[in-house]
Scaffold this active site. Structure first.
Site, short mmCIF file in Angstrom:
data_model
loop_
_atom_site.label_atom_id
_atom_site.label_comp_id
_atom_site.label_asym_id
_atom_site.label_seq_id
_atom_site.Cartn_x
_atom_site.Cartn_y
_atom_site.Cartn_z
CE LYS A 1 35.13 47.11 17.18
NZ LYS A 1 36.08 46.26 17.98
N GLY B 1 29.71 46.02 26.39
CA GLY B 1 31.12 46.02 26.81
C GLY B 1 31.26 46.76 28.12
CB SER B 2 34.23 48.13 29.79
OG SER B 2 34.73 49.10 28.88
N GLY C 1 31.78 52.19 26.94
CA GLY C 1 30.39 52.61 26.70
C GLY C 1 30.25 54.13 26.72
CD GLU D 1 22.72 44.95 28.59
OE1 GLU D 1 22.79 45.00 29.83
OE2 GLU D 1 21.69 45.18 27.94
CB CYS E 1 28.28 41.43 31.79
SG CYS E 1 27.02 40.81 30.73
CD GLU F 1 32.33 44.24 34.96
OE1 GLU F 1 32.57 45.31 34.36
OE2 GLU F 1 31.49 43.41 34.56
#
Ligand code: UN1
Length: 440
Positions: free
Chosen positions: A130, A182-183, A187, A205, A239, A324
């Site tokens: 996805k 992703g974020s 996550g 991750e 990232c 972030e």
């Protein structure tokens, strides 16, 4: 047993844990990706907004991953151990997990699917990918390259959309593992959903708040180049991007002045033009969010949302020192010693990548030991991790898995421990046959 997920390439030999003929198959995938590199790079530039040289680097990571994984097809796949029992040998093998769900971001829209799909294929899995709704065509083109190279159709299925298909993947009883990049916020949703009908293997991750430390003895020319590349490359949307500059007061003014001057000269614009240094950020709402956090100036160029590379001096409690940004914003924090700098680096909730610039090898290695991140660079920027080394981080950056390198296979395979007793008699383990010690 997991469902019959097949093997990526046909093998007459061995159990369904890994295909000995895989090297040829992955070489073919690498060759097709290399043939299509120019077109794929253009697609990455147009869809994700990466400047062409970075888009080419993205595709090259997938080509390199194909070559690396091809080599792993013939590498050691388990361990052999002595046993505490006589005439017994023990060994481990690895087996497919089954069907793996993969949820990937838009910022490395070819590389990251390759980091996940190639090791998963090598380990004998089928997968449903996805990709980000911001880079669907890149994912389709990546999968088309795989199937055109001979990966059996259907081993990599693609489902497009946003949260709904991602959630469906996470809770589906046929999906044995979920791999997400992703974020942190997403996550957490992924992990919670995956456990609703789990437990199942979940690898995460997530974000970073990567710092570059510049000590007073650093080569400042090198540090200026490293900060510009690390902070403003990919418009700060890696990232691994350098988000904090932790600098000794003795060199802070000079370093910041030189970075600001070079940042002003960076050319913003069409990512497909060779003269562009910094492309757009992914969406207008991303530009607005970055500007609201940092005060950075946004620009509209031919319908694209751009953020001007920005350097901000902040104190340690400022939001830019902690959260972030995922945009071209560099927060500068002063630190008076190596120990102080390490404290600042480690104060972040994340632990992906860090860099230390110094000419003193002892201080460099003390920093490497003390910095709490998954990746540390010495005299090099925080971005640019290579595919044959483990990639990932500590704290909120992930849940302990590493992608890429040999470790990248772990999240896509189950270990089986096998004991073979060739004594021909019952040998009882965990039965203590030794006489008790004398009581004095
Ligand atoms: C990411 O931004 O999710 O180390 C990955 C790097 C790249 C990978 C970044 N090889 O900067």
């Amino acid at each position: 047993m997991p469902p019959s997920v097949g093997r990526p390439m046909r093998s007459e030999r061995g159990p369904a844990c890994r295909c000995p003929s895989a090297p040829n198959g992955f070489a073919a995938v690498g060759a097709v990706l290399a043939d299509r590199k120019a077109a794929l790079s253009m697609l990455v530039a147009r869809e994700a907004g990466k400047v062409l040289i970075e888009a080419g680097g993205d595709v090259q990571e997938a080509i390199d991953m194909a070559a690396f994984v091809a080599g792993q097809g013939r590498a050691a796949w388990g361990t052999v151990h002595p046993s505490e029992l006589a005439d017994t040998i023990a060994f481990t093998t690895r087996h497919p997990v089954g069907v793996v769900g993969m949820i990937t971001p838009w910022n490395f829209p070819v590389a990251i699917p390759s980091w996940k799909c190639f090791p998963a294929l090598l380990a004998g899995n089928a997968m449903v990918l996805k990709p980000s709704e911001h880079a669907p065509a890149c994912a389709d083109a990546f999968v088309a390259a795989c199937t055109d190279a001979g990966i059996p159709a259907g081993l990599i299925q693609v489902v497009h959309g946003r949260a709904e298909p991602a959630r469906a993947l996470c809770v589906h009883p046929g999906v044995r593992a979920v791999s997400f990049t992703g974020s942190v916020a997403t996550g957490r949703l992924v992990a919670a959903a995956a456990m609703e009908t789990g437990p199942r293997l979940v690898s995460l991750e997530l974000g970073g708040k990567n710092a570059m430390v510049v000590l007073e003895d650093a080569d400042l020319d090198l540090a200026v180049d490293g900060a510009l590349f690390g902070a403003f490359g990919t418009a700060g949307q890696r990232c691994t991007s350098t988000s904090r500059l932790v600098v000794h007061p003795a060199v802070a003014d000079e370093l910041v002045g030189r970075i600001e001057e070079r940042a002003r000269a960076l050319v913003l614009g069409d990512p497909t033009s060779p003269s562009t240094d910094v492309g757009p950020v992914i969406t207008r709402s991303a530009a607005d969010r970055i500007a609201a956090m940092s005060g950075a100036v946004t620009r509209d160029i031919d319908g694209g949302a751009y953020v001007e590379p920005t350097v901000v001096r902040v104190d340690r409690s400022h939001v830019l020192a902690r959260e972030e940004v995922f945009g071209p914003v560099l927060a500068v924090i002063e630190a008076t010693s190596l120990e102080d700098a390490v404290d600042v680096v480690n104060s972040a909730a994340y632990g992906l990548s860090a860099a230390v610039y110094t000419r003193d090898v002892n201080r460099a290695l003390r920093a490497v030991a003390a910095i709490d991140t998954g990746i540390v660079y010495v005299n090099a920027p925080t971005i640019g991790a290579e595919i044959h080394l483990p990639f990932g981080g500590t704290k909120h950056t992930g849940n302990g898995y590493r992608e890429a390198g040999m470790r990248g296979l772990e999240q896509f395979s189950e270990t089986k421990t096998v004991y073979v007793d060739y004594s021909g008699r019952l040998q009882r383990a965990q039965i203590d046959n030794r006489p008790p010690p004398p009581v004095s």
